[in-house]
Design a protein around this motif. Sequence first.
Motif, PDB file in Angstrom:
ATOM      1  N   GLN A 135       0.837  -1.191   0.000  1.00 58.02           N
ATOM      2  CA  GLN A 135       0.000   0.000   0.000  1.00 58.02           C
ATOM      3  C   GLN A 135       0.875   1.245   0.000  1.00 58.02           C
ATOM      4  O   GLN A 135       1.547   1.537   0.975  1.00 58.02           O
ATOM      5  CB  GLN A 135      -0.901  -0.019   1.231  1.00 58.02           C
ATOM      6  CG  GLN A 135      -1.612  -1.362   1.356  1.00 58.02           C
ATOM      7  CD  GLN A 135      -2.725  -1.359   2.354  1.00 58.02           C
ATOM      8  OE1 GLN A 135      -2.797  -0.491   3.206  1.00 58.02           O
ATOM      9  NE2 GLN A 135      -3.615  -2.322   2.230  1.00 58.02           N
ATOM     10  N   SER A 194     -10.177  -0.747   6.019  1.00 56.28           N
ATOM     11  CA  SER A 194     -10.032  -1.711   7.120  1.00 56.28           C
ATOM     12  C   SER A 194      -9.867  -1.061   8.499  1.00 56.28           C
ATOM     13  O   SER A 194     -10.336  -1.631   9.496  1.00 56.28           O
ATOM     14  CB  SER A 194      -8.866  -2.666   6.829  1.00 56.28           C
ATOM     15  OG  SER A 194      -9.076  -3.330   5.599  1.00 56.28           O
ATOM     16  N   GLN A 197     -12.766  -1.121  10.828  1.00 60.99           N
ATOM     17  CA  GLN A 197     -12.963  -2.318  11.668  1.00 60.99           C
ATOM     18  C   GLN A 197     -12.466  -2.045  13.080  1.00 60.99           C
ATOM     19  O   GLN A 197     -13.139  -2.354  14.067  1.00 60.99           O
ATOM     20  CB  GLN A 197     -12.150  -3.507  11.132  1.00 60.99           C
ATOM     21  CG  GLN A 197     -12.570  -4.076   9.803  1.00 60.99           C
ATOM     22  CD  GLN A 197     -11.775  -5.361   9.505  1.00 60.99           C
ATOM     23  OE1 GLN A 197     -11.260  -6.016  10.413  1.00 60.99           O
ATOM     24  NE2 GLN A 197     -11.697  -5.723   8.233  1.00 60.99           N
ATOM     25  N   ARG A 247      -4.035   6.267  -2.164  1.00 60.37           N
ATOM     26  CA  ARG A 247      -2.743   5.599  -2.394  1.00 60.37           C
ATOM     27  C   ARG A 247      -1.965   6.337  -3.464  1.00 60.37           C
ATOM     28  O   ARG A 247      -2.560   6.932  -4.368  1.00 60.37           O
ATOM     29  CB  ARG A 247      -2.951   4.149  -2.842  1.00 60.37           C
ATOM     30  CG  ARG A 247      -3.413   3.271  -1.710  1.00 60.37           C
ATOM     31  CD  ARG A 247      -3.528   1.829  -2.120  1.00 60.37           C
ATOM     32  NE  ARG A 247      -4.459   1.139  -1.229  1.00 60.37           N
ATOM     33  CZ  ARG A 247      -4.801  -0.120  -1.338  1.00 60.37           C
ATOM     34  NH1 ARG A 247      -4.301  -0.862  -2.307  1.00 60.37           N
ATOM     35  NH2 ARG A 247      -5.644  -0.660  -0.485  1.00 60.37           N
ATOM     36  N   GLN A 275     -13.710   2.237  -1.256  1.00 58.40           N
ATOM     37  CA  GLN A 275     -13.839   0.832  -0.877  1.00 58.40           C
ATOM     38  C   GLN A 275     -15.095   0.633  -0.044  1.00 58.40           C
ATOM     39  O   GLN A 275     -15.622   1.579   0.533  1.00 58.40           O
ATOM     40  CB  GLN A 275     -12.631   0.390  -0.035  1.00 58.40           C
ATOM     41  CG  GLN A 275     -11.330   0.309  -0.802  1.00 58.40           C
ATOM     42  CD  GLN A 275     -10.203  -0.292   0.028  1.00 58.40           C
ATOM     43  OE1 GLN A 275     -10.206  -0.182   1.257  1.00 58.40           O
ATOM     44  NE2 GLN A 275      -9.244  -0.917  -0.632  1.00 58.40           N
ATOM     45  N   PHE A 321      -3.672 -11.812   3.351  1.00 59.14           N
ATOM     46  CA  PHE A 321      -3.824 -10.468   3.908  1.00 59.14           C
ATOM     47  C   PHE A 321      -3.384 -10.554   5.365  1.00 59.14           C
ATOM     48  O   PHE A 321      -3.684 -11.556   6.031  1.00 59.14           O
ATOM     49  CB  PHE A 321      -5.273  -9.967   3.825  1.00 59.14           C
ATOM     50  CG  PHE A 321      -5.772  -9.828   2.416  1.00 59.14           C
ATOM     51  CD1 PHE A 321      -5.390  -8.751   1.632  1.00 59.14           C
ATOM     52  CD2 PHE A 321      -6.615 -10.794   1.873  1.00 59.14           C
ATOM     53  CE1 PHE A 321      -5.838  -8.645   0.323  1.00 59.14           C
ATOM     54  CE2 PHE A 321      -7.064 -10.686   0.569  1.00 59.14           C
ATOM     55  CZ  PHE A 321      -6.673  -9.606  -0.216  1.00 59.14           C
ATOM     56  N   PHE A 355      -4.470  -9.147   7.950  1.00 61.06           N
ATOM     57  CA  PHE A 355      -5.551  -9.058   8.942  1.00 61.06           C
ATOM     58  C   PHE A 355      -6.528 -10.218   8.887  1.00 61.06           C
ATOM     59  O   PHE A 355      -7.492 -10.260   9.633  1.00 61.06           O
ATOM     60  CB  PHE A 355      -6.299  -7.723   8.795  1.00 61.06           C
ATOM     61  CG  PHE A 355      -6.211  -7.142   7.409  1.00 61.06           C
ATOM     62  CD1 PHE A 355      -5.178  -6.268   7.091  1.00 61.06           C
ATOM     63  CD2 PHE A 355      -7.134  -7.475   6.439  1.00 61.06           C
ATOM     64  CE1 PHE A 355      -5.069  -5.734   5.805  1.00 61.06           C
ATOM     65  CE2 PHE A 355      -7.034  -6.939   5.162  1.00 61.06           C
ATOM     66  CZ  PHE A 355      -5.995  -6.065   4.840  1.00 61.06           C
ATOM     67  N   THR A 356      -6.318 -11.155   7.964  1.00 66.40           N
ATOM     68  CA  THR A 356      -7.206 -12.321   7.891  1.00 66.40           C
ATOM     69  C   THR A 356      -6.377 -13.602   7.795  1.00 66.40           C
ATOM     70  O   THR A 356      -5.284 -13.610   7.232  1.00 66.40           O
ATOM     71  CB  THR A 356      -8.153 -12.239   6.670  1.00 66.40           C
ATOM     72  OG1 THR A 356      -7.414 -11.796   5.539  1.00 66.40           O
ATOM     73  CG2 THR A 356      -9.303 -11.299   6.934  1.00 66.40           C
ATOM     74  N   GLY A 371     -11.190  -9.039  -1.748  1.00 68.70           N
ATOM     75  CA  GLY A 371     -10.363  -9.803  -0.822  1.00 68.70           C
ATOM     76  C   GLY A 371     -11.151 -10.080   0.450  1.00 68.70           C
ATOM     77  O   GLY A 371     -11.992  -9.280   0.860  1.00 68.70           O
ATOM     78  N   CYS A 372     -10.871 -11.225   1.085  1.00 68.85           N
ATOM     79  CA  CYS A 372     -11.659 -11.579   2.263  1.00 68.85           C
ATOM     80  C   CYS A 372     -10.922 -12.599   3.127  1.00 68.85           C
ATOM     81  O   CYS A 372      -9.847 -13.075   2.759  1.00 68.85           O
ATOM     82  CB  CYS A 372     -13.007 -12.162   1.835  1.00 68.85           C
ATOM     83  SG  CYS A 372     -12.861 -13.746   0.989  1.00 68.85           S
ATOM     84  N   GLY A 373     -11.517 -12.939   4.228  1.00 70.19           N
ATOM     85  CA  GLY A 373     -10.936 -13.969   5.061  1.00 70.19           C
ATOM     86  C   GLY A 373     -11.564 -13.991   6.436  1.00 70.19           C
ATOM     87  O   GLY A 373     -12.472 -13.202   6.736  1.00 70.19           O
ATOM     88  N   ALA A 431     -14.165 -10.950   7.403  1.00 70.61           N
ATOM     89  CA  ALA A 431     -14.080  -9.588   6.875  1.00 70.61           C
ATOM     90  C   ALA A 431     -13.861  -9.671   5.375  1.00 70.61           C
ATOM     91  O   ALA A 431     -13.384 -10.679   4.852  1.00 70.61           O
ATOM     92  CB  ALA A 431     -12.924  -8.835   7.522  1.00 70.61           C
ATOM     93  N   PHE A 432     -14.271  -8.616   4.698  1.00 76.26           N
ATOM     94  CA  PHE A 432     -13.886  -8.511   3.282  1.00 76.26           C
ATOM     95  C   PHE A 432     -13.808  -7.048   2.888  1.00 76.26           C
ATOM     96  O   PHE A 432     -14.317  -6.170   3.606  1.00 76.26           O
ATOM     97  CB  PHE A 432     -14.815  -9.302   2.356  1.00 76.26           C
ATOM     98  CG  PHE A 432     -16.260  -8.886   2.390  1.00 76.26           C
ATOM     99  CD1 PHE A 432     -16.734  -7.855   1.592  1.00 76.26           C
ATOM    100  CD2 PHE A 432     -17.161  -9.568   3.216  1.00 76.26           C
ATOM    101  CE1 PHE A 432     -18.074  -7.502   1.611  1.00 76.26           C
ATOM    102  CE2 PHE A 432     -18.505  -9.209   3.241  1.00 76.26           C
ATOM    103  CZ  PHE A 432     -18.961  -8.175   2.444  1.00 76.26           C
ATOM    104  N   GLY A 433     -13.129  -6.793   1.797  1.00 79.51           N
ATOM    105  CA  GLY A 433     -13.000  -5.425   1.309  1.00 79.51           C
ATOM    106  C   GLY A 433     -13.003  -5.438  -0.206  1.00 79.51           C
ATOM    107  O   GLY A 433     -12.445  -6.348  -0.826  1.00 79.51           O
TER     108      GLY A 433
HETATM  109  N1  DAH Z   1      -7.836  -3.854   2.935  1.00 77.52           N
HETATM  110  C1  DAH Z   1      -7.597  -4.641   1.751  1.00 77.52           C
HETATM  111  C2  DAH Z   1      -7.048  -3.747   0.659  1.00 77.52           C
HETATM  112  O1  DAH Z   1      -7.230  -2.574   0.711  1.00 77.52           O
HETATM  113  C3  DAH Z   1      -8.861  -5.288   1.270  1.00 77.52           C
HETATM  114  C4  DAH Z   1      -9.312  -6.350   2.190  1.00 77.52           C
HETATM  115  C5  DAH Z   1      -8.928  -7.655   1.993  1.00 77.52           C
HETATM  116  C6  DAH Z   1     -10.130  -6.042   3.248  1.00 77.52           C
HETATM  117  C7  DAH Z   1      -9.320  -8.664   2.830  1.00 77.52           C
HETATM  118  C8  DAH Z   1     -10.552  -7.050   4.128  1.00 77.52           C
HETATM  119  C9  DAH Z   1     -10.122  -8.372   3.890  1.00 77.52           C
HETATM  120  O2  DAH Z   1     -11.354  -6.799   5.149  1.00 77.52           O
HETATM  121  O3  DAH Z   1     -10.537  -9.346   4.723  1.00 77.52           O
HETATM  122  O4  DAH Z   1      -6.451  -4.242  -0.257  1.00 77.52           O
END
Ligand code: DAH
Length: 330
Positions: A148, A164, A167, A188, A201, A242, A244-245, A276-278, A297-299
């Motif tokens: 990032q 994120s 969260q 970014r 996002q 990721f 965080f997941t 993205g998720c997890g 979570a996912f984003g």
């Molecule tokens: N924060 C990540 C990004 O900006 C996206 C993301 C991926 C968010 C996985 C999430 C996650 O909450 O579980 O690329």
Amino acid sequence: MQELYEKIERAESVEALEAVRVEIFGKKGILAAEFAKMKSVPPEEKKAFAQGLNELKTKLQHTFDEKMATLKRKALEEKMQSEALDVALYDTIAHKGALHPVMETMDRIIDYFVSLNFAIEEGPLVEDDFHNFEALNLPKYHPARDMQDTFYFGDGRLLRTHTSPVQIHTMLRQKPPIRMIAPGAVFRRDYDLTHTPMFHQVEALVVDEEGKVSFAHLKSVLTDFLHYMFGDVAVRFRPSFFPFTEPSAEVDISCIFCEGEGCRVCSHTGWLEVLGCGLVDPNVFHAVGYENVSGYAFGLGVERFAMLLHRIPDLRSLFEGDIRLLEQFA
Ligand code: DAH
């Protein structure tokens, strides 16, 4: 001859004065008639008579010209008054406006999750290291920070690089269970066909007692959501990383342009990566003091969704402010 001056002065319009002109100065007018009397004037008086008449004619002409100028000015003023355009007045023709495709896409996404009872949370755009990185299991010098390209203020603050950190704000503020989405702008250092320094996002976080939230829940919610957004597409979960997941996945849909055949947009893979998720990493729960919970979570990037849905080839065109782009969505 005083009444001739009065005739001129009494005229109230250009038209009326024009009639007076004909009456006085016309070929068969009053002055012409006076000049015709020359014939019957005795020779020794002719000169004086002609002089008198010419003087009268000159003075009348002068009075007439001044009156005409005044009337014309008045007529012009009246015309300008009556045709005046009040630019502050609302147009009576209704121009059809349009939501920006990014906001329209954002609204669709929000509507979906609100209907599933997700709360909408917000966080600051200017973040600190703790919320944007540290608490999300991205310690200092962690190589994943390079993913990032961050805008730093130089005093420890930064522009959030993803949603994120919302969260973290939410979990620090309230107790589980949590069921939230966080839509918003992120920043970014990036600029090309598919990247702009600011984009949007939507983040999601679900937390409940240990064992109550599983990857199966995540999978079913996302699969339904992607069908809602893109229609009858194939959805696949691809193992990924990721911080965080854990476990983490990236989610692909079958290419909506070639239906999986392989084309330029999907780089001939037949698949488009959309989010993205997890399952929330235990270190994240640890950072906010949560115990005995599990969560997912996912984003996702809203612009990417908008580009796919509207077949917009260049992301930058969404932010150039060209009204012709918006008009296509009216
Ligand atoms: N924060 C990540 C990004 O900006 C996206 C993301 C991926 C968010 C996985 C999430 C996650 O909450 O579980 O690329």
